[in-house]
Write a protein that holds these residues in place. Structure first.
Motif, PDB file in Angstrom:
ATOM      1  N   GLU A 165       0.705  -1.362   0.037  1.00  0.00           N
ATOM      2  CA  GLU A 165       0.026  -0.090   0.128  1.00  0.00           C
ATOM      3  C   GLU A 165       0.770   1.137  -0.038  1.00  0.00           C
ATOM      4  OE1 GLU A 165      -3.879   1.874   2.617  1.00  0.00           O
ATOM      5  OE2 GLU A 165      -2.586   0.119   3.429  1.00  0.00           O
ATOM      6  N   VAL A 166       1.993   1.031   0.673  1.00  0.00           N
ATOM      7  CA  VAL A 166       2.988   2.381   0.822  1.00  0.00           C
ATOM      8  C   VAL A 166       4.239   2.129  -0.038  1.00  0.00           C
ATOM      9  CG1 VAL A 166       4.083   3.767   2.121  1.00  0.00           C
ATOM     10  CG2 VAL A 166       2.123   2.676   2.939  1.00  0.00           C
ATOM     11  N   PRO A 167       4.617   3.163  -0.914  1.00  0.00           N
ATOM     12  CA  PRO A 167       5.830   2.877  -1.705  1.00  0.00           C
ATOM     13  C   PRO A 167       7.086   2.831  -0.688  1.00  0.00           C
ATOM     14  CG  PRO A 167       4.435   4.885  -2.577  1.00  0.00           C
ATOM     15  CD  PRO A 167       3.682   4.217  -1.187  1.00  0.00           C
ATOM     16  N   GLN A 168       8.216   1.804  -1.386  1.00  0.00           N
ATOM     17  CA  GLN A 168       9.152   1.546  -0.554  1.00  0.00           C
ATOM     18  C   GLN A 168       9.851   2.934  -0.535  1.00  0.00           C
ATOM     19  OE1 GLN A 168      11.375  -1.286  -2.483  1.00  0.00           O
ATOM     20  NE2 GLN A 168      12.420  -1.949  -0.505  1.00  0.00           N
ATOM     21  N   ASN A 169      10.636   2.747   0.764  1.00  0.00           N
ATOM     22  CA  ASN A 169      11.198   4.036   1.229  1.00  0.00           C
ATOM     23  C   ASN A 169      10.394   5.340   1.603  1.00  0.00           C
ATOM     24  OD1 ASN A 169      13.949   2.804   0.978  1.00  0.00           O
ATOM     25  ND2 ASN A 169      13.772   3.251  -1.453  1.00  0.00           N
ATOM     26  N   THR A 170       9.086   5.228   1.737  1.00  0.00           N
ATOM     27  CA  THR A 170       8.353   6.233   2.285  1.00  0.00           C
ATOM     28  C   THR A 170       8.557   6.503   3.546  1.00  0.00           C
ATOM     29  OG1 THR A 170       6.595   5.764   0.619  1.00  0.00           O
ATOM     30  CG2 THR A 170       5.974   7.056   2.550  1.00  0.00           C
ATOM     31  N   SER A 171       8.915   7.905   3.984  1.00  0.00           N
ATOM     32  CA  SER A 171       8.993   8.061   5.296  1.00  0.00           C
ATOM     33  C   SER A 171       8.050   8.182   6.143  1.00  0.00           C
ATOM     34  CB  SER A 171       9.808   9.551   5.469  1.00  0.00           C
ATOM     35  OG  SER A 171       9.857   9.606   6.930  1.00  0.00           O
ATOM     36  N   LEU A 172       7.762   7.262   7.204  1.00  0.00           N
ATOM     37  CA  LEU A 172       6.766   7.554   8.545  1.00  0.00           C
ATOM     38  C   LEU A 172       7.265   7.933   9.468  1.00  0.00           C
ATOM     39  CD1 LEU A 172       5.679   5.396   5.942  1.00  0.00           C
ATOM     40  CD2 LEU A 172       4.400   4.492   7.969  1.00  0.00           C
ATOM     41  N   GLY A 173       7.876   8.898   9.577  1.00  0.00           N
ATOM     42  CA  GLY A 173       8.764   9.713  10.703  1.00  0.00           C
ATOM     43  C   GLY A 173       7.930   9.706  12.040  1.00  0.00           C
ATOM     44  N   TRP A 174       6.742   9.816  11.771  1.00  0.00           N
ATOM     45  CA  TRP A 174       5.909  10.029  12.856  1.00  0.00           C
ATOM     46  C   TRP A 174       5.933   8.743  13.957  1.00  0.00           C
ATOM     47  CZ3 TRP A 174       1.862   6.500  13.727  1.00  0.00           C
ATOM     48  CH2 TRP A 174       1.399   5.940  12.745  1.00  0.00           C
ATOM     49  N   ILE A 175       6.077   7.458  13.330  1.00  0.00           N
ATOM     50  CA  ILE A 175       6.264   6.165  13.960  1.00  0.00           C
ATOM     51  C   ILE A 175       7.369   6.487  14.949  1.00  0.00           C
ATOM     52  CG2 ILE A 175       6.399   3.837  13.721  1.00  0.00           C
ATOM     53  CD1 ILE A 175       4.948   3.789  11.573  1.00  0.00           C
ATOM     54  N   ARG A 176       8.691   6.738  14.305  1.00  0.00           N
ATOM     55  CA  ARG A 176       9.922   7.028  15.083  1.00  0.00           C
ATOM     56  C   ARG A 176       9.909   8.062  16.185  1.00  0.00           C
ATOM     57  NH1 ARG A 176      13.024   8.956  11.584  1.00  0.00           N
ATOM     58  NH2 ARG A 176      12.891  11.251  12.155  1.00  0.00           N
TER      59      ARG A 176
END
Length: 644
Positions: A165-176
């Motif tokens: 569903e999400v392209p590879q290397n997309t940043s999900l910085g909010w999770i970190r």
């Protein structure tokens, strides 16, 4: 005034929608006219003042009775709505509590941790990504509660996700950011990426993947809120035949601001609509579109210290349908109630005393009138007085009959409310139990996939690592007393509680059945019986086979066995289902032979068998529920039942 009767301002909207109040007021109005006429005619005799006093007492009682009827009817509807609102959020939070443990276990899988380490060193091989996806698929195939799994590197850039569903290397910085601010799991309800504000928010659980004390990446699970909510609401609302009795109530969940997240009937109340009640009120009338709803909002009572995402449960019904009495079962009306039982509101007894006082005053008026009639020498006066006394007597009988009927209806409605309340609580208890045991069936299959357990069955030096793994799992899940690793012959390899000697041979039908399994998706569960693994007390043991190659399961090389801590878990379920109960109540979990599995009291149990005549008739039907009353030892008991 409402149709000539003084009504409290807070009752006005309810009174307009209560057919029973309209019926009562119609009859009261007729009697009111009669008493006015009798009072006027009484002025022509020496009975005027006495009839006037009786009329005033009647008017006062008519107002009090109408207000009481509205108040009682409103309270009963609010109680039913409140129970369902409470169940909506409590069942969901109990479900989400398990997710906080699942994500902690998934973060220990070496396939995911190795992929995170490899991602730090350069481009990933297609084979490694396929292995990780298959791993995700193996886990999710055992659980209906998740819609996606996401694996991220140490910078919170996506490595892969199960649904692509999400392209590879997309940043999900909010999770970190979220995980780093939390020592354990992170929980969020928001769009998946910062650039997807137009997307619907997702309920995400995330955890750090650590190796040698360093964060190597992150694992995230997306909870399937829509699918799980459909199952939740079917339990909370109960089965309904919409063709015969429309279901006007809607239950669901809101966020802390009252914005609807999910509901049992999106056609009435959909996601994004807002429920607002007066400040600090947990029930009231709220308007959505052109329709006024009687609404209850409830915060969760939490589960083992977990309070969920801060959401609330709601249940509401259009005000014009709030007091529908369709489906009334006259057979569930007790023949007579002793007010000393404490079940019936004391005010009802007070109304009966007032009605008796009116009757006494009437009797006094009639006695005085008869005496005056004997002393009267006027033939016209005697005839007039005789007719007037007869009319007074008839009006008195009508008044008494009206109040008796109204009070009986109040009592019946009160008792019906008790029965329905017990049914709702039984439905909650059985859903909590079924959900709890369903999770156990999932747990054993998940954990059987752990590579270190399979390695410990073939490599002796891996046993300490397997013990450490079982202890970590046990620390996440509070519902077990032990987790045991068995070899092919049923010998103990290691256990999380270190209670069973290594090498002890265990013999039980469930062990033999487990070793015959040929799929990672299958599991076994013991009968509910005494076992040495639970200090010779009865419980369930859930087990799943472990294979040398979980991708190609053939013959089991061992098994994992989970010892369910049945006594405190079942008792907690019963206690939780009765939380906030206004009456002295007790609860039981029984099998089809009425053998008591768990209870909150020792009463009504003889040699482990429940001695209350509440067993359902006929063959077992899943989730069949019922309510009623019984008289036992001079007491009236309202009960509700629900099958698993």
């Amino acid at each position: 005034k409402f149709r000539g009767i003084h009504i409290n301002a807070s009752h006005f909207e309810m009174a307009k929608n209560l057919d029973s109040v309209h019926e009562l007021i119609d009859e009261l109005s007729d009697l009111h006219s009669t008493w006015n006429n009798l009072s006027l005619l009484g002025e022509l005799t020496n009975l005027g003042s006495e009839i006037s006093d009786t009329r005033q007492l009647f008017e006062k009682l008519a107002s009090e009775l109408s207000n009481f009827l509205v108040g009682q009817a409103t309270r009963q509807v609010v109680d039913m709505l409140a129970t369902r609102a409470q169940n909506s959020i409590d069942i969901l939070v109990r479900n989400l509590y398990e997710r906080t443990a699942d994500i902690g276990f998934l973060a220990t899988d070496p396939v995911f941790s190795q992929l995170c380490i490899d991602a730090m060193e350069g481009p990933l091989e297609t084979k490694a990504l396929k292995l990780a996806k298959q791993r995700m698929r193996d886990y999710i195939s055992n659980y209906s509660v998740y819609s996606n799994v996401l694996l991220l590197d140490c910078s919170a850039n996506l490595i892969t996700d199960l649904q692509d569903e999400v392209p590879q290397n997309t940043s999900l910085g909010w999770i970190r950011q979220l995980v780093n601010s939390n020592s354990n799991y992170a929980e969020a309800f928001r769009p998946l990426t910062d650039h997807s504000a137009d997307q619907a928010p997702r309920l995400i659980y995330a955890w750090k993947i650590q190796e040698s004390g360093q964060t190597r990446g992150f694992i995230a699970l997306e909870f399937n809120l829509k699918l799980e909510s459909e199952a939740l609401f079917s339990k909370v609302m109960g089965a309904s035949d919409y063709s015969s009795v429309p279901e006007w109530r809607v239950c669901g969940v809101t966020n802390s601001e009252g914005n609807v997240l999910v509901s049992s009937n999106p056609q009435y109340i959909g996601a994004g609509q807002t429920i607002r009640l007066p400040k600090k009120a947990d029930w009231g009338v709220t308007q959505i579109g052109p329709i006024a709803y009687l609404t209850c909002l409830r915060s969760t009572r939490g589960y083992q210290g977990y309070g969920g995402p801060g959401w609330k449960g709601f249940c509401m019904v259009p005000l014009c349908h709030a007091f529908n009495q369709s489906g009334e079962d006259e057979t569930n009306h007790p023949p007579a109630i002793d007010h000393r039982d404490g079940l019936v509101d004391p005010q009802i007894a007070r109304f009966q005393a007032h009605a008796t006082e009116i009757q006494k005053q009437l009797n006094r008026s009639i006695w005085n009138g008869n005496i005056a009639q004997r002393n009267s020498r006027s033939v016209l006066g005697q005839s007039f007085s005789k007719t007037l006394l007869w009319e007074i007597s008839r009006a008195g009988e009508s008044t008494k009959a009206l109040y008796t009927q109204a009070l009986e209806q109040l009592i019946h409605r009160e008792i019906k409310g008790f029965q329905v309340e017990q049914q709702a609580r039984a439905m909650l208890a059985i859903d909590l139990m079924d959900r709890n045991l369903y999770e156990r069936a999932n747990d054993c299959r998940w954990w059987a996939l752990t590579p270190v357990l399979a390695q410990a069955l073939t490599e002796e030096e891996k046993v300490p690592l397997a013990t450490e793994c079982l202890q970590h799992i046990h620390s996440l899940y509070t519902v077990y007393t032990n987790i045991v690793l068995l070899d092919r012959d049923g010998k103990v390899v290691c256990d999380s509680a270190e209670q069973v000697p290594k090498g002890r041979l265990l013999k039980a039908p469930w062990i033999d059945s487990t070793m015959q399994l040929k799929s990672c998706e299958h599991y076994c569960v013991s009968a509910f019986e005494r076992t040495e693994l639970y200090q010779d007390r009865p419980t369930y043991i859930y087990s799943a086979a472990i294979y040398a190659d979980s991708e190609n399961p053939d013959n089991a090389i061992g098994a994992i066995a989970l010892v369910f801590d049945s006594e405190p878990q079942f008792e907690a379920i019963l206690r939780e289902s009765m939380g906030g109960h206004n009456q002295q109540a007790f609860a039981f979990i029984v099998d089809e032979q009425q053998r008591v599995i768990s209870s909150t009291t020792d009463h009504y149990i003889e040699q482990g068998i429940l001695k209350l005549p509440v067993a359902p008739q006929g063959p077992f039907e899943k989730y069949k529920s019922n309510f009623g009353y019984l008289q036992l030892d001079g007491r009236l008991i309202a009960y509700g039942t629900c099958n698993s």
